[in-house]
Design a protein around this motif. Structure first.
Motif, PDB file in Angstrom:
ATOM      1  N   PHE A 113       0.846  -1.187   0.000  1.00 45.35           N
ATOM      2  CA  PHE A 113       0.000   0.000   0.000  1.00 45.35           C
ATOM      3  C   PHE A 113       0.882   1.238   0.000  1.00 45.35           C
ATOM      4  N   ILE A 114       0.656   2.145  -0.940  1.00 41.84           N
ATOM      5  CA  ILE A 114       1.465   3.357  -1.079  1.00 41.84           C
ATOM      6  C   ILE A 114       0.550   4.568  -1.088  1.00 41.84           C
ATOM      7  N   VAL A 115       0.867   5.575  -0.240  1.00 38.79           N
ATOM      8  CA  VAL A 115       0.126   6.834  -0.210  1.00 38.79           C
ATOM      9  C   VAL A 115       1.131   7.964  -0.345  1.00 38.79           C
ATOM     10  N   VAL A 116       0.905   8.845  -1.309  1.00 40.45           N
ATOM     11  CA  VAL A 116       1.747  10.021  -1.498  1.00 40.45           C
ATOM     12  C   VAL A 116       0.895  11.280  -1.455  1.00 40.45           C
ATOM     13  N   GLY A 117       1.521  12.394  -1.100  1.00 37.34           N
ATOM     14  CA  GLY A 117       0.833  13.675  -1.063  1.00 37.34           C
ATOM     15  C   GLY A 117       1.672  14.728  -1.749  1.00 37.34           C
ATOM     16  N   GLY A 118       1.015  15.786  -2.196  1.00 37.95           N
ATOM     17  CA  GLY A 118       1.714  16.883  -2.850  1.00 37.95           C
ATOM     18  C   GLY A 118       0.749  17.732  -3.637  1.00 37.95           C
ATOM     19  N   SER A 119       1.289  18.449  -4.607  1.00 41.66           N
ATOM     20  CA  SER A 119       0.430  19.254  -5.475  1.00 41.66           C
ATOM     21  C   SER A 119      -0.391  18.311  -6.352  1.00 41.66           C
ATOM     22  N   VAL A 120      -1.480  18.821  -6.895  1.00 45.59           N
ATOM     23  CA  VAL A 120      -2.345  17.992  -7.738  1.00 45.59           C
ATOM     24  C   VAL A 120      -1.560  17.425  -8.915  1.00 45.59           C
ATOM     25  N   SER A 121      -0.809  18.259  -9.606  1.00 46.89           N
ATOM     26  CA  SER A 121      -0.086  17.783 -10.791  1.00 46.89           C
ATOM     27  C   SER A 121       0.995  16.772 -10.423  1.00 46.89           C
ATOM     28  N   ASP A 122       1.697  16.977  -9.309  1.00 46.21           N
ATOM     29  CA  ASP A 122       2.727  16.023  -8.901  1.00 46.21           C
ATOM     30  C   ASP A 122       2.128  14.679  -8.494  1.00 46.21           C
ATOM     31  N   VAL A 123       1.041  14.713  -7.760  1.00 46.93           N
ATOM     32  CA  VAL A 123       0.403  13.454  -7.347  1.00 46.93           C
ATOM     33  C   VAL A 123      -0.150  12.723  -8.567  1.00 46.93           C
ATOM     34  N   GLU A 124      -0.761  13.453  -9.490  1.00 46.88           N
ATOM     35  CA  GLU A 124      -1.248  12.818 -10.722  1.00 46.88           C
ATOM     36  C   GLU A 124      -0.106  12.141 -11.469  1.00 46.88           C
ATOM     37  N   ALA A 125       1.029  12.835 -11.580  1.00 44.71           N
ATOM     38  CA  ALA A 125       2.186  12.285 -12.298  1.00 44.71           C
ATOM     39  C   ALA A 125       2.740  11.052 -11.582  1.00 44.71           C
ATOM     40  N   ALA A 126       2.821  11.105 -10.261  1.00 44.55           N
ATOM     41  CA  ALA A 126       3.348   9.975  -9.494  1.00 44.55           C
ATOM     42  C   ALA A 126       2.453   8.753  -9.620  1.00 44.55           C
ATOM     43  N   VAL A 127       1.164   8.938  -9.484  1.00 40.05           N
ATOM     44  CA  VAL A 127       0.226   7.815  -9.587  1.00 40.05           C
ATOM     45  C   VAL A 127       0.253   7.239 -10.999  1.00 40.05           C
ATOM     46  N   ALA A 128       0.247   8.110 -12.002  1.00 39.23           N
ATOM     47  CA  ALA A 128       0.296   7.634 -13.394  1.00 39.23           C
ATOM     48  C   ALA A 128       1.560   6.820 -13.649  1.00 39.23           C
ATOM     49  N   ALA A 129       2.694   7.281 -13.144  1.00 38.11           N
ATOM     50  CA  ALA A 129       3.953   6.550 -13.323  1.00 38.11           C
ATOM     51  C   ALA A 129       3.896   5.185 -12.642  1.00 38.11           C
ATOM     52  N   GLY A 130       3.332   5.148 -11.453  1.00 35.35           N
ATOM     53  CA  GLY A 130       3.199   3.880 -10.748  1.00 35.35           C
ATOM     54  C   GLY A 130       2.281   2.914 -11.463  1.00 35.35           C
ATOM     55  N   LEU A 131       1.153   3.404 -11.942  1.00 34.42           N
ATOM     56  CA  LEU A 131       0.193   2.544 -12.630  1.00 34.42           C
ATOM     57  C   LEU A 131       0.748   2.009 -13.941  1.00 34.42           C
ATOM     58  N   GLU A 132       1.520   2.829 -14.626  1.00 33.20           N
ATOM     59  CA  GLU A 132       2.094   2.410 -15.907  1.00 33.20           C
ATOM     60  C   GLU A 132       3.032   1.217 -15.732  1.00 33.20           C
ATOM     61  N   LEU A 133       3.749   1.197 -14.643  1.00 31.80           N
ATOM     62  CA  LEU A 133       4.724   0.142 -14.389  1.00 31.80           C
ATOM     63  C   LEU A 133       4.111  -1.088 -13.700  1.00 31.80           C
ATOM     64  N   ALA A 134       3.000  -0.924 -13.032  1.00 29.07           N
ATOM     65  CA  ALA A 134       2.439  -1.980 -12.177  1.00 29.07           C
ATOM     66  C   ALA A 134       1.704  -3.091 -12.916  1.00 29.07           C
TER      67      ALA A 134
END
Length: 186
Positions: free
Chosen positions: A45-66
């Motif tokens: 389980f991974i939870v990250v916080g930040g600006s909207v654009s940074d969180v969107e980018a982080a989640v997208a990067a994680g999903l692409e690889l997962a």
């Protein structure tokens, strides 16, 4: 936990893949790691916080690889500030803050976070615990208090979020709970 504009969550079926995804998410954008751990039953389980654009980018990067290891994921822009202390289990209630008790139980940690944000935005409730998957068989648990009307509205909003995902286990409102139910929070 610091307040952030957005929160992103990725729940994975593989611990090894979880470590790789966590690394990828942290390298992809300027986000703060709020929570990352193994959870029942052999998930990560991974939870990250930040600006909207940074969180969107982080989640997208994680999903692409997962690939197929993704169980559930979430990105909430303008996350309600009360979600973070409840997730960090750092909320202490004063005796006069205790009212009705609301409980929402979900089949995933991700869905309970979505529900917690919805509850806090829908009603004047105090979120005092968001428990994610540890010793719960992979489930999520949300506890809130307030007036009966507010707790009812908060539970309804949280349950609807989980229901939309097909992951609601239970929704309970106890109008006049015994003080013992709040013993570890007061």
């Amino acid at each position: 936990m610091a307040a952030h504009q957005a929160v992103g969550v990725v729940e994975l079926s593989s611990i090894g893949v979880g470590y790789r995804i966590q690394d990828e998410m942290l390298k992809a954008a300027s986000v703060e790691l709020l929570l990352a751990r193994t959870i029942c039953s052999g998930k990560y389980f991974i939870v990250v916080g930040g600006s909207v654009s940074d969180v969107e980018a982080a989640v997208a990067a994680g999903l692409e690889l997962a690939d197929e290891a993704v169980i559930d994921h979430l990105m909430v822009a303008n996350v309600h500030e009360s979600v973070f202390p409840a997730l960090g289990q750092s909320v202490v209630l004063a005796a006069d803050e205790v009212g009705a008790l609301g409980v929402v139980e979900t089949f995933s940690g991700t869905s309970v976070l979505a529900g917690a944000d919805a509850a806090a935005k829908a009603a004047r409730v105090t979120l005092f615990r968001i428990h994610v998957a540890m010793a719960l068989g992979g489930k999520g648990l949300l506890l809130m208090t307030g007036t009966v009307a507010d707790v009812t509205a908060g539970v309804r909003a949280a349950a609807e979020e989980a229901r939309k995902r097909g992951l609601l286990v239970s929704e309970v409102v106890i109008p006049r709970p015994s003080r013992e139910l709040f013993a570890e929070y007061i």
